[in-house]
Design an enzyme around this catalytic site. Structure first.
Site, mmCIF file in Angstrom:
data_model
loop_
_atom_site.group_PDB
_atom_site.id
_atom_site.type_symbol
_atom_site.label_atom_id
_atom_site.label_comp_id
_atom_site.label_asym_id
_atom_site.label_seq_id
_atom_site.Cartn_x
_atom_site.Cartn_y
_atom_site.Cartn_z
ATOM 1 N N CYS A 381 -1.645 5.539 0.910
ATOM 2 C CA CYS A 381 -2.276 4.799 2.000
ATOM 3 C C CYS A 381 -2.830 5.755 3.051
ATOM 4 C CB CYS A 381 -1.296 3.777 2.585
ATOM 5 S SG CYS A 381 -2.166 2.413 3.359
ATOM 6 N N HIS A 507 0.192 0.963 -1.941
ATOM 7 C CA HIS A 507 1.563 1.484 -1.838
ATOM 8 C C HIS A 507 2.298 1.336 -3.168
ATOM 9 C CE1 HIS A 507 1.774 2.098 2.537
ATOM 10 N NE2 HIS A 507 0.916 1.094 2.603
ATOM 11 N N GLU A 509 4.847 2.789 -4.129
ATOM 12 C CA GLU A 509 6.296 2.912 -3.972
ATOM 13 C C GLU A 509 7.013 1.564 -3.978
ATOM 14 O OE1 GLU A 509 4.027 3.532 -1.661
ATOM 15 O OE2 GLU A 509 4.719 3.108 0.382
#
Ligand code: GLN
Length: 537
Positions: A381, A507, A509
């Site tokens: 990001c 994102h 993650e």
């Protein structure tokens, strides 16, 4: 339908969310369908408007809900699909109640905490139960017993047990048994008092999960059992883990907590099958390889601020049988000292997401260092926006290039506000949020890592790559390896002449799990290991 309520006592940060998630893992591995939700007693409608210093990371779901980071644990530890219904705050409850009142839906009644607020809370438990069609709904109540804010939630779950039936409801209290150094012993008094607080409200916990630094002796377990009115076997030890939070489900299994939960709730199942988790732990405790990764960020002193990022890095390590030592580097420090000093000898550099200008120049220096020294780089990001600014300034020679977020008057706004954001005036829930499709460019590293051509990834940002500069970047070897499915926004970039320089506007993650590590993290750790290994030879 069975219901488990997880409350916490004595102090915050006991890892209630982790305990709830680990219980979810165990119940799922017994073949049960589990739903998990979190109730947060603060007045914010969601944590999206809170600083990471206040609240840690904001965890984003597929549907774009900005939620508490405990939902990250739930997704990493279980197979449950979470939506905005799985995180309820006092702010949401009061907003609903007040909106109803304004519409005249209470038909002239006085609107009160009991029953109107508590009814609204109970309604949510039933809604999640119905929508998920789960066998067991686990509900974690944020905060600590004794907090004024938490009272409506505790009252609601007390009443709920009456309605759903005592055979179908279980109260699990996570408490703390501190070790007092001077006395050389573990103390049970805080636990006794927090259980007493719960009993005052009318909740009698069935199970006590005791967080402790040292093992509970048999004598201590007996004492807790007697004073807190729970059977001996319901005193569960949850000691600080040695290596990894992923040990918690195995630890609770050793304490036979899942057996007890199933017995108390009259659930007949097979025993928990935890072999895959044991293999994960093996790789974490005794990995074949090792690598050092630098995370260059702004909220470095606060572990919770980048929780999912750290977890996903560890998952990338699991995929490569590689233990990861994470070096947390304060971006501002790079501005003061030099990148070489702080980042030398590192296997890979990761720049995570973020807001606000502080530390951006340090992150840009880190990206430059990674690009020039050919060190693997992963940008998430803001980390992609940083890589873009760095490339613009130092490769394309666009002096003063910046993101319009940090310098609205920049001559080269290579990162600019998205069109859809231009008329946005309120802050809460108004970013580009949630899962969206990303089309991968054939022949790129990104496509090879994912092994597919379209992926779905979660977003949380207002700014984007300014496509007016696209051709200029492309000519210089900046590859757009992923774009939105309509082709309009850049989603993933990589550098042509670099072993691994990859950054994404989304994102990744948030979708990584220990048993299914995210491909980008997997590739990043593999490249980082290779980089440090080559250097070692
Ligand atoms: N501040 C940047 C934006 O809003 C990046 C956001 C992020 O990293 N989550 O676009």
């Amino acid at each position: 339908m069975k219901y488990i309520f997880v409350t916490g006592g004595v102090v915050s940060s006991l890892g209630k969310g982790l305990t709830a998630a680990a219980l979810g893992t165990l119940l799922e591995s017994r073949g049960l369908k589990v739903a998990i939700q979190k109730f947060d007693p603060y007045l914010n409608v969601d944590p999206g408007t809170m600083s990471p210093y206040q609240h840690g990371e904001v965890y984003v779901l597929d549907d774009g809900a900005e939620t508490d980071l405990d939902l990250g644990h739930y997704e990493r530890f279980t197979n449950t699909k979470l939506t905005r219904f799985n995180n309820l705050t006092s702010g949401q409850v009061y907003k609903t109640v007040l909106d109803k009142e304004r519409r005249g839906e209470y038909l002239g009644k006085t609107v009160q905490v009991i029953p109107h607020v508590t009814d609204e809370i109970q309604k949510r438990i039933y809604e999640v139960a119905q929508q998920s069609k789960a066998d067991v709904v686990i509900t974690e109540i944020g905060g600590t017993t004794g907090d004024i804010e938490g009272l409506p939630f505790l009252e609601a779950i007390r009443e709920f047990a009456l309605d759903a039936g005592y055979n179908n409801t279980l109260f699990l209290h996570v408490t703390y048994v501190p070790f007092i150094k001077a006395a050389g012993e573990l103390k049970t008094k805080p636990t006794q008092q927090s259980v007493a607080k719960l009993r005052e409200i009318g909740i009698v916990p069935h199970i006590l999960v005791c967080r402790c630094e040292r093992s509970l002796t048999e004598e201590l377990r007996k004492k807790i059992s007697l004073f807190c009115n729970v059977p001996y076997e319901a005193v569960i030890e949850e000691k600080d883990v040695d290596h990894s939070i992923y040990e918690v489900p195995l630890m609770l299994q050793r304490e036979r907590m899942d057996d007890l939960v199933c017995r108390l709730l009259h659930l007949e199942t097979r025993p928990a099958q935890m072999a895959p988790w044991q293999e994960i732990i093996r790789k974490l405790i005794a990995p074949q390889h090792r690598v050092r990764i630098a995370v260059v960020g702004k909220y470095i002193e606060l572990h919770d601020a980048y929780k999912s990022v750290y977890e996903a890095i560890i998952h990338g390590g699991i995929a490569n049988d590689c233990g990861v030592q994470i070096e947390k580097v304060e971006a501002e420090q790079i501005e003061k000292e030099d990148a070489l000093k702080l980042l030398s000898g590192i296997g890979g550099i990761l720049v995570p997401g973020g807001f606000g200008e502080r530390g951006t120049e340090g992150k840009i220096l880190a990206a430059q260092y990674a690009r020039e020294k050919k060190i693997p780089y992963l940008g998430l990001c803001l980390g992609m926006q940083i890589a873009t600014i760095e490339f613009a300034r130092n490769v394309l020679g666009l002096k003063g290039a910046h993101s319009a977020e940090f310098d609205p008057a920049t001559p080269h706004p290579v990162i600019a506000l998205m069109d859809e954001q231009k008329n946005v005036t309120t802050m809460g829930g108004t970013m580009r949020l949630g899962a969206q499709g990303c089309h991968l460019t054939p022949g790129t590293k990104a496509e090879a890592l994912y092994g597919t051509s379209v992926v779905s990834e979660r977003h949380r940002h207002r700014y984007e790559f300014n496509s007016a500069y696209r051709a200029q970047f492309e000519q210089a070897g900046f590859i757009f390896s992923g774009n939105t499915t309509d082709g309009k926004l850049a989603e993933l970039i990589e550098l042509r002449d670099h072993p691994f320089f990859l950054a994404c506007q989304f994102h990744p993650e948030f979708q990584s799990k220990p048993n299914t590590p995210h491909p980008l993290f997997q590739g990043f750790i593999a490249a980082s290991y290779k980089h440090s290994h080559q250097k070692a030879i």
